[in-house]
Design a protein around this motif. Structure first.
Motif, PDB file in Angstrom:
ATOM      1  N   THR A 110      66.044  50.889  19.741  1.00  0.00           N
ATOM      2  CA  THR A 110      66.146  51.515  18.433  1.00  0.00           C
ATOM      3  C   THR A 110      65.266  52.763  18.373  1.00  0.00           C
ATOM      4  OG1 THR A 110      64.336  50.194  17.517  1.00  0.00           O
ATOM      5  CG2 THR A 110      66.555  49.256  17.398  1.00  0.00           C
ATOM      6  N   PHE A 111      65.401  53.494  17.273  1.00  0.00           N
ATOM      7  CA  PHE A 111      64.567  54.688  17.079  1.00  0.00           C
ATOM      8  C   PHE A 111      63.091  54.314  17.024  1.00  0.00           C
ATOM      9  CE2 PHE A 111      62.275  57.411  14.075  1.00  0.00           C
ATOM     10  CZ  PHE A 111      62.383  58.635  14.729  1.00  0.00           C
ATOM     11  N   THR A 112      62.788  53.169  16.398  1.00  0.00           N
ATOM     12  CA  THR A 112      61.395  52.714  16.315  1.00  0.00           C
ATOM     13  C   THR A 112      60.818  52.467  17.689  1.00  0.00           C
ATOM     14  OG1 THR A 112      61.854  51.679  14.170  1.00  0.00           O
ATOM     15  CG2 THR A 112      59.878  50.961  15.345  1.00  0.00           C
ATOM     16  N   ASP A 113      61.581  51.819  18.547  1.00  0.00           N
ATOM     17  CA  ASP A 113      61.119  51.549  19.912  1.00  0.00           C
ATOM     18  C   ASP A 113      60.883  52.846  20.674  1.00  0.00           C
ATOM     19  OD1 ASP A 113      60.546  50.224  22.351  1.00  0.00           O
ATOM     20  OD2 ASP A 113      62.656  50.344  22.931  1.00  0.00           O
ATOM     21  N   ARG A 114      61.802  53.788  20.572  1.00  0.00           N
ATOM     22  CA  ARG A 114      61.649  55.061  21.292  1.00  0.00           C
ATOM     23  C   ARG A 114      60.456  55.856  20.772  1.00  0.00           C
ATOM     24  NH1 ARG A 114      67.447  54.950  21.072  1.00  0.00           N
ATOM     25  NH2 ARG A 114      67.426  56.193  19.162  1.00  0.00           N
ATOM     26  N   LEU A 115      60.236  55.819  19.450  1.00  0.00           N
ATOM     27  CA  LEU A 115      59.102  56.536  18.868  1.00  0.00           C
ATOM     28  C   LEU A 115      57.783  55.929  19.342  1.00  0.00           C
ATOM     29  CD1 LEU A 115      58.004  58.664  16.932  1.00  0.00           C
ATOM     30  CD2 LEU A 115      58.203  56.976  15.073  1.00  0.00           C
ATOM     31  N   ILE A 116      57.687  54.601  19.328  1.00  0.00           N
ATOM     32  CA  ILE A 116      56.465  53.935  19.776  1.00  0.00           C
ATOM     33  C   ILE A 116      56.231  54.199  21.259  1.00  0.00           C
ATOM     34  CG2 ILE A 116      55.403  51.681  20.170  1.00  0.00           C
ATOM     35  CD1 ILE A 116      56.711  50.717  17.600  1.00  0.00           C
ATOM     36  N   THR A 117      57.292  54.167  22.059  1.00  0.00           N
ATOM     37  CA  THR A 117      57.163  54.455  23.493  1.00  0.00           C
ATOM     38  C   THR A 117      56.676  55.876  23.724  1.00  0.00           C
ATOM     39  OG1 THR A 117      58.954  52.894  23.971  1.00  0.00           O
ATOM     40  CG2 THR A 117      58.377  54.472  25.696  1.00  0.00           C
ATOM     41  N   LEU A 118      57.158  56.823  22.929  1.00  0.00           N
ATOM     42  CA  LEU A 118      56.707  58.208  23.042  1.00  0.00           C
ATOM     43  C   LEU A 118      55.225  58.327  22.702  1.00  0.00           C
ATOM     44  CD1 LEU A 118      57.281  61.231  23.408  1.00  0.00           C
ATOM     45  CD2 LEU A 118      57.927  61.304  20.978  1.00  0.00           C
ATOM     46  N   VAL A 119      54.811  57.670  21.633  1.00  0.00           N
ATOM     47  CA  VAL A 119      53.393  57.702  21.241  1.00  0.00           C
ATOM     48  C   VAL A 119      52.524  57.067  22.321  1.00  0.00           C
ATOM     49  CG1 VAL A 119      51.724  56.840  19.562  1.00  0.00           C
ATOM     50  CG2 VAL A 119      53.917  57.750  18.780  1.00  0.00           C
ATOM     51  N   ILE A 120      52.992  55.956  22.896  1.00  0.00           N
ATOM     52  CA  ILE A 120      52.254  55.288  23.960  1.00  0.00           C
ATOM     53  C   ILE A 120      52.099  56.212  25.166  1.00  0.00           C
ATOM     54  CG2 ILE A 120      52.393  53.430  25.665  1.00  0.00           C
ATOM     55  CD1 ILE A 120      53.667  51.680  23.500  1.00  0.00           C
ATOM     56  N   THR A 121      53.168  56.896  25.537  1.00  0.00           N
ATOM     57  CA  THR A 121      53.114  57.801  26.696  1.00  0.00           C
ATOM     58  C   THR A 121      52.134  58.939  26.464  1.00  0.00           C
ATOM     59  OG1 THR A 121      55.429  57.279  27.174  1.00  0.00           O
ATOM     60  CG2 THR A 121      54.496  59.228  28.228  1.00  0.00           C
ATOM     61  N   VAL A 122      52.169  59.521  25.274  1.00  0.00           N
ATOM     62  CA  VAL A 122      51.241  60.622  24.959  1.00  0.00           C
ATOM     63  C   VAL A 122      49.802  60.115  24.967  1.00  0.00           C
ATOM     64  CG1 VAL A 122      50.524  62.252  23.177  1.00  0.00           C
ATOM     65  CG2 VAL A 122      52.955  61.898  23.649  1.00  0.00           C
ATOM     66  N   GLY A 123      49.565  58.966  24.366  1.00  0.00           N
ATOM     67  CA  GLY A 123      48.211  58.418  24.338  1.00  0.00           C
ATOM     68  C   GLY A 123      47.700  58.056  25.710  1.00  0.00           C
ATOM     69  N   PHE A 124      48.578  57.574  26.576  1.00  0.00           N
ATOM     70  CA  PHE A 124      48.170  57.183  27.921  1.00  0.00           C
ATOM     71  C   PHE A 124      47.762  58.382  28.761  1.00  0.00           C
ATOM     72  CE2 PHE A 124      49.096  56.042  32.351  1.00  0.00           C
ATOM     73  CZ  PHE A 124      48.305  54.899  32.474  1.00  0.00           C
ATOM     74  N   SER A 125      48.399  59.524  28.527  1.00  0.00           N
ATOM     75  CA  SER A 125      48.147  60.712  29.340  1.00  0.00           C
ATOM     76  C   SER A 125      47.054  61.615  28.770  1.00  0.00           C
ATOM     77  CB  SER A 125      49.436  61.519  29.496  1.00  0.00           C
ATOM     78  OG  SER A 125      49.952  61.893  28.233  1.00  0.00           O
ATOM     79  N   ALA A 126      46.472  61.241  27.642  1.00  0.00           N
ATOM     80  CA  ALA A 126      45.460  62.090  27.010  1.00  0.00           C
ATOM     81  C   ALA A 126      44.081  61.788  27.579  1.00  0.00           C
ATOM     82  CB  ALA A 126      45.457  61.863  25.499  1.00  0.00           C
ATOM     83  N   PRO A 127      43.391  62.770  28.189  1.00  0.00           N
ATOM     84  CA  PRO A 127      42.046  62.523  28.729  1.00  0.00           C
ATOM     85  C   PRO A 127      41.039  62.304  27.607  1.00  0.00           C
ATOM     86  CG  PRO A 127      42.868  64.717  29.354  1.00  0.00           C
ATOM     87  CD  PRO A 127      43.851  64.115  28.414  1.00  0.00           C
ATOM     88  N   ALA A 128      40.078  61.405  27.852  1.00  0.00           N
ATOM     89  CA  ALA A 128      39.114  61.037  26.809  1.00  0.00           C
ATOM     90  C   ALA A 128      38.246  62.217  26.389  1.00  0.00           C
ATOM     91  CB  ALA A 128      38.250  59.878  27.303  1.00  0.00           C
TER      92      ALA A 128
END
Length: 315
Positions: free
Chosen positions: A127-145
Motif C-alpha cells: 500500500t501507499f502507507t507501506d511504501r512511504l514508511i519504507t522510504l522514510v526507513i531508507t532515508v533514515g538508515f542512510s543519514a550519517p549521525a
C-alpha cells in the motif's frame, strides 16, 4: 532461579576473561608504561622512573601485575587518572548519568517509533502507507549521525531556538529538554534498522494460520496486532533492541562530541588521546560489562515472552 544464577556466573567468567584481555593489550601497547604514568610535564630521571615502577609494580611479571590490579578492582579501586589526578571511579561516576539518560531516552524513541512503524508496514504490504514508511526507513538508515546532529543543531537550535545548543541540563525536565536533539540524532539510524526488522518479522508472522483465524473471528485490527502479531513478532525485535542498547551505551562518541556532552564516550576519547591508561582500562571494562548486561537482559526478556524458552530455562 537456576537459569538466572547460571547466566550470572557465565557473565562473571566472561567479564574476568575480558579483563585479562584488556589488561594484556594495554600492557603490550607501544611505549613504556612508566613514561606514560609520569606524563609529559614530569622529569624522566632514573630515580623518577624507578619510583614509578615500584609504585605501580612494573618490575614484576605480568601475571603479578594483573593479580594486584584485580585485587584493587574488586574493591572498586581503579587508580587515578593520569590526566587530571582524579580517581577513576569518581570521574566516571560524574559522566555516567548523562550517558545512561541519553541511552534510555534514545531507546525509548526507538521503541515508540520504530516498532509501530514496522508493524503498520508489515500489515499493509504494497500500500501507499507501506511504501512511504519504507522510504522514510531508507532515508533514515542512510543519514550519517554527525550530519544529522549538525543539521538538527542549526535548524532547531539556531534558527527556531526550540532546543539548547549544548549541555545536559539539571533536573529531569531540563535534562529531557537538553537531550532531546542528541537522543533523536542517536536514535535516527537505529529507528530505521529496528523498523525494517519489525516489518520483516511482522510480514512473516502475518501470513501464519493463527493470524487468519484471528481476523476471521471478527477481531479489530488493534486486537489482532496487539494480541497476536506483536507478541509473536517480539523475539527478533527484542534481540535487536538488546544489541541496540549495547551500542547506545558504548557508541555515543559522535553524538556527545557534536552536542558537547560530558559523557562516558567523550571521556574515553580524551583518555585515549592522552594515553590515560588507568582510565582507558576501566572504561573498556565498563563497556564490556554494559554489553554483557544488555545481552543478559535481552535473554531474560525473551524467556519471559516465549513460553517455550521459559520451559527450557526452568526445566
Amino acid at each position: 532461579m537456576r537459569w538466572t544464577v547460571l547466566r550470572l556466573l557465565t557473565a562473571a567468567v566472561q567479564l574476568l576473561a575480558l579483563s585479562i584481555v584488556i589488561f594484556s593489550v594495554l600492557y603490550l601497547t607501544p611505549g613504556k608504561p612508566e613514561q606514560i604514568l609520569l606524563g609529559t610535564q614530569a622529569g624522566t630521571s632514573p630515580a623518577a622512573l624507578a619510583a614509578i615502577r615500584e609504585k605501580y609494580h612494573l618490575n614484576e611479571p605480568l601475571v603479578n601485575q594483573y593479580g594486584l590490579w584485580l585485587r584493587d578492582a574488586a574493591h572498586f579501586d581503579f587508580g587515578r587518572s593520569i590526566q587530571t589526578g582524579q580517581t577513576v571511579t569518581s570521574a566516571i561516576s560524574e559522566r555516567l548519568p548523562v550517558t545512561i539518560f541519553l541511552t534510555a531516552f534514545a531507546l525509548a524513541l526507538v521503541v515508540l517509533i520504530a516498532v509501530p512503524l514496522g508493524l503498520i508496514a508489515g500489515t499493509r504490504v504494497g500500500t501507499f502507507t507501506d511504501r512511504l514508511i519504507t522510504l522514510v526507513i531508507t532515508v533514515g538508515f542512510s543519514a550519517p549521525a554527525f550530519a544529522v546532529g549538525i543539521g538538527a543543531l542549526y535548524v532547531f537550535g539556531v534558527i527556531l531556538r526550540w532546543f539548547p545548543m549544548y549541555g545536559a541540563g539539571d533536573g529531569f525536565v531540563d535534562r529531557l529538554w537538553h537531550l532531546s536533539l542528541p537522543a533523536a540524532t542517536l536514535a535516527l539510524t537505529v529507528i530505521a534498522v529496528i523498523a525494517r526488522q519489525t516489518r520483516a518479522t511482522a510480514l512473516k508472522t502475518n501470513d501464519q494460520d493463527f493470524m487468519m483465524f484471528a481476523r476471521v473471528r471478527g477481531l479489530s485490527w488493534h486486537q489482532v496486532v496487539g494480541r497476536y502479531l506483536l507478541r509473536n513478532s517480539s523475539l527478533p525485535v527484542v534481540t535487536s533492541l538488546g544489541l541496540v542498547l549495547a551500542y547506545f551505551l558504548t557508541g555515543t562518541v559522535i553524538v556527545e562530541q557534536t552536542f558537547a556532552l560530558q559523557g562516558i564516550a567523550s571521556l574515553l576519547v580524551s583518555a585515549i588521546g592522552t594515553k590515560d591508561v588507568p582510565m582507558v582500562q576501566c572504561l573498556a571494562l565498563l563497556a564490556a560489562l554494559f554489553v554483557l548486561l544488555s545481552n543478559l537482559l535481552t535473554d531474560m526478556v525473551c524467556v519471559i515472552l516465549d513460553p517455550r524458552l521459559r520451559r527450557k530455562a526452568f526445566a
